[in-house]
Each structure stands twice: as C-alpha cells, then as structure tokens.
Design a protein around this motif. Structure first.
Motif: not given
Length: 154
Positions: A48-53, A93-100, A102-107, A134-136
C-alpha cells in the motif's frame, strides 16, 4: 507533457485506492476479531505504501508539466480567483502530499509495533486518516471545486 504517464497514472490511482481500502478493511477485521498480524497483512501494509509512493512520483511529474499549474505559478494574482486552477495547483497537490506523508508514517509505525493488536490499531488509524484526506482531495464529478468524470479518456 508526459503522455506515456497518463495511462499509468489513471490505473495507479485506482490501485492505490484499492490497496488502502483493503488495508483499512484488514486492519479493522484484524482488530475486531483479535487475530494475528500475518505476513499477508504486513505485505499489504508494505505494498500500500509502495503503490502510494509510485503514484506520488507520477503525480509530481504530471504536476510539474501541467499547463494548469504552470499558468497558476505565472499568473498567481489572477489564478487565485479561478477556483479550478487554485484547486489543482494548491489544494489537490497539498492534500495528496499530506495523505502520502500520513500513510508513510502509519506504515512505519505499524512496522515498529510489537503486539498484533497495536499493529492493526496503528494501521487502521493512520491509513483511515490518509484515505479520508485522499477522498477530500479527489476532483469528484459532483465537487464544487473541480469536477472530473470517474474514468477519463485521454
């Protein structure tokens, strides 16, 4: 603009969403059923983290070459008043970067936990938050900020 990236970007966004949703589901059911954090759960966390990156790298290339974003940076005063341009240049762009992030931190936090239930809890919380962001940030067809169809022909 990199036309060979557009089909990959279109497919990759759905793969990322599928992976995050599946990860959230597995974390929720694992936490609720108090089951062991398996190799499958860990592999899903990792991929999940890899595909997001990968999606982030494709998105960054498209952002840099986007005529909408280039217009925004050259004509900031005018562009700030145009909702759709402002959305793609800053909000999306800002929200997607923030989501990544957060996802990376969670991983990373999930990987470092020792107890199975802690792993599921960390993955559920962080990945759910990333999914919400991401949905937002998605330009849904019904969005007042910028609407796009679910599937686009390039």
């Amino acid at each position: 603009m990199y036309p060979y990236l557009l089909p990959a970007h279109s497919i990759m966004r759905w793969i990322v969403l599928l992976c995050i949703c599946l990860s959230v589901y597995r974390a929720f059911t694992g936490l609720r059923q108090r089951r062991a954090f398996t190799r499958t759960d860990n592999a899903l966390r990792h991929w999940t983290a890899t595909t997001a990156h990968i999606q982030l790298m494709i998105g960054m290339l498209l952002y840099i070459k986007s005529p909408v974003v280039q217009y925004f940076w050259k004509n900031r005063q005018t562009a700030f008043s145009i909702r759709e341009i402002n959305f793609y240049a800053l909000t999306h762009a800002g929200l997607m970067l923030a989501a990544i992030v957060i996802l990376t931190t969670g991983s990373a936090l999930t990987k470092r936990k020792t107890e199975d239930q802690e792993k599921f809890r960390a993955m559920l919380c962080w990945f759910s938050l990333a999914l919400l962001i991401i949905f937002l940030a998605v330009p849904w067809p019904f969005s007042p900020l910028s609407g796009r169809p679910y599937f686009r022909n390039f």
